[in-house]
Scaffold this active site. Structure first.
Site, PDB file in Angstrom:
ATOM      1  CG  ASP A 123      44.112 -55.240  -8.757  1.00  0.00           C
ATOM      2  OD1 ASP A 123      43.749 -54.070  -8.962  1.00  0.00           O
ATOM      3  OD2 ASP A 123      45.160 -55.723  -9.231  1.00  0.00           O
ATOM      4  N   GLY A 177      49.330 -56.184 -14.643  1.00  0.00           N
ATOM      5  CA  GLY A 177      48.231 -55.219 -14.603  1.00  0.00           C
ATOM      6  C   GLY A 177      46.857 -55.793 -14.857  1.00  0.00           C
ATOM      7  CG  LEU A 178      45.677 -58.101 -17.827  1.00  0.00           C
ATOM      8  CD1 LEU A 178      45.542 -59.169 -18.893  1.00  0.00           C
ATOM      9  CD2 LEU A 178      44.729 -56.947 -18.137  1.00  0.00           C
ATOM     10  N   GLY A 179      45.495 -58.144 -12.914  1.00  0.00           N
ATOM     11  CA  GLY A 179      44.944 -58.638 -11.646  1.00  0.00           C
ATOM     12  C   GLY A 179      45.026 -60.143 -11.489  1.00  0.00           C
ATOM     13  CB  SER A 180      47.195 -62.828 -12.864  1.00  0.00           C
ATOM     14  OG  SER A 180      48.438 -62.246 -12.601  1.00  0.00           O
ATOM     15  CB  SER A 181      48.527 -61.687  -7.676  1.00  0.00           C
ATOM     16  OG  SER A 181      48.315 -60.310  -7.635  1.00  0.00           O
ATOM     17  CB  ALA A 182      43.436 -59.553  -7.519  1.00  0.00           C
ATOM     18  CB  ALA A 183      42.054 -63.633 -10.696  1.00  0.00           C
ATOM     19  N   PRO A 215      46.319 -64.250 -18.937  1.00  0.00           N
ATOM     20  CG  PRO A 215      46.345 -62.448 -20.411  1.00  0.00           C
ATOM     21  CD  PRO A 215      45.420 -63.323 -19.624  1.00  0.00           C
TER      22      PRO A 215
HETATM   23  O1  PMV Z   1      49.143 -52.249 -11.893  1.00  0.00           O
HETATM   24  P1  PMV Z   1      47.896 -52.436 -11.132  1.00  0.00           P
HETATM   25  O2  PMV Z   1      46.775 -52.956 -11.975  1.00  0.00           O
HETATM   26  O3  PMV Z   1      48.073 -53.133  -9.840  1.00  0.00           O
HETATM   27  O4  PMV Z   1      47.338 -50.974 -10.771  1.00  0.00           O
HETATM   28  C1  PMV Z   1      47.999 -50.074  -9.952  1.00  0.00           C
HETATM   29  C2  PMV Z   1      47.101 -48.905  -9.739  1.00  0.00           C
HETATM   30  C3  PMV Z   1      47.779 -47.690  -9.117  1.00  0.00           C
HETATM   31  O5  PMV Z   1      46.797 -46.664  -9.089  1.00  0.00           O
HETATM   32  C4  PMV Z   1      48.941 -47.223  -9.961  1.00  0.00           C
HETATM   33  C5  PMV Z   1      48.267 -47.987  -7.707  1.00  0.00           C
HETATM   34  C6  PMV Z   1      47.209 -48.138  -6.629  1.00  0.00           C
HETATM   35  O6  PMV Z   1      47.572 -48.621  -5.532  1.00  0.00           O
HETATM   36  O7  PMV Z   1      46.052 -47.767  -6.820  1.00  0.00           O
END
Ligand code: PMV
Length: 309
Positions: free
Chosen positions: A132, A85-91, A81
């Site tokens: 990620d 925060g679910l790492g879609s760009s990393a995936a 989705p």
């Molecule tokens: O929002 P995300 O999933 O990219 O997570 C960020 C995680 C932090 O600890 C807030 C930042 C970081 O660089 O580790």
């Protein structure tokens, strides 16, 4: 032709504190992005459109770093989705880098993790952390820490920061992700926490407490003690709330999920994005999240990480 699949991720414990040298634990999710790459033609294209550095920043940077031969026909299918925060760009990055590495005949997990981190950093102006991309590459649960520990995978450094990535034991757990529909910018949330921690001794104590909770969570995870892990996730959310990175919508979804789960917390940078609940009753938890206006996704931990065919 090469097809690669790479998973998204959720941070189970330790976000924000990890920026100050405390450990964090991320898990790969069974939501995946699939990238198929075919070599041929003059110009590279993505889903039948010309590869463009604005529309396809991650793919563009990966081509720049890893490919100088003929054009590529790239097909992307995202099963993630488009929630923050679910790492879609990393995936996306990991799947594409894995496919290119396979085409170059120099695929290894560590090489994919390192190259993907380079690509994400280039596309995000150097602000990425390798959490990620390494989690998406290796799969399962990954512990990030300042110091090197057991089950060490690799070390990645940039400027003054060094991350040691480790595999950490993890049972088959079910999480319900709840998307708030809001988007928080990671850089803004990190800057906000930095101001709080600089000015306020309470902020520094909260960071240390998150570190303690994460270390305890690591053993709860290894023991398969989900009740304890859930309680630690609840505590972590409350600490993140004190840091100011939760929102009323995140709090509402966490509160809705808790009666049906072992524990629930925001995941990632906060300021919007997603929360996660650890549960044995995923349908009930998902229904409670939906009722509160969130978008629920029932997910399991993806043990495999990136795969290439
Ligand atoms: O929002 P995300 O999933 O990219 O997570 C960020 C995680 C932090 O600890 C807030 C930042 C970081 O660089 O580790």
């Amino acid at each position: 032709m090469v097809t690669a699949k790479a998973p998204g991720k959720a941070i189970l414990l330790g976000e924000h504190a990890v920026v100050f040298g405390e450990p964090a634990i991320a898990v790969a999710l069974d939501l995946e992005t699939t990238v198929t790459v075919d070599v041929g033609g003059e110009r590279s294209q993505v889903n039948e459109r010309p590869l463009n550095h604005k529309a396809h920043a991650y793919l563009y940077e990966a081509v720049k770093l890893l490919w100088d031969e003929r054009g590529l026909d790239i097909k992307v299918e995202s099963g993630l989705p488009s929630a923050g925060g679910l790492g879609s760009s990393a995936a996306l990055t990991v799947a594409f880098v894995a496919a290119l590495s396979k085409l170059r005949d120099d695929f290894s997990e560590e090489a994919v993790a390192r190259r993907s981190y380079e690509v994400e950093s280039a596309a995000q102006d150097g602000r990425a952390s390798p959490t990620d991309t390494s989690t998406s590459t290796h799969g399962g649960a990954v512990l990030v820490s300042k110091d090197r520990g057991e089950k060490f995978l690799w070390r990645i450094s940039r400027g003054e920061r060094t991350w040691n990535l480790h595999e950490t034991p993890c049972p088959d757990i079910t999480l319900v992700v709840g998307y708030t529909g809001e988007r928080g910018r990671t850089a803004d949330q990190v800057a906000k926490v930095a101001r709080f921690v600089e000015k306020n001794a309470l902020g520094r104590d909260v960071i240390k407490d998150i570190g303690t909770v994460t270390r305890q969570g690591k053993s709860a995870l290894a023991d398969g003690d989900l009740k304890r892990l859930g309680a630690l996730m609840n505590r972590d959310h409350d600490l993140l709330h004190i840091l100011g990175v939760s929102t009323p919508r995140l709090d509402a979804l966490v509160e809705a999920a808790r009666p049906h789960s072992f524990g629930a917390k925001l995941t990632g940078a906060g300021g919007g994005g997603c929360m996660i609940a650890l549960t044995e009753k995923p349908e009930e938890t998902a229904a409670a999240i939906l009722l509160r206006g969130g978008e629920p996704h029932i997910v399991k931990v993806n043990k495999a990480g990136v795969t290439v065919q």
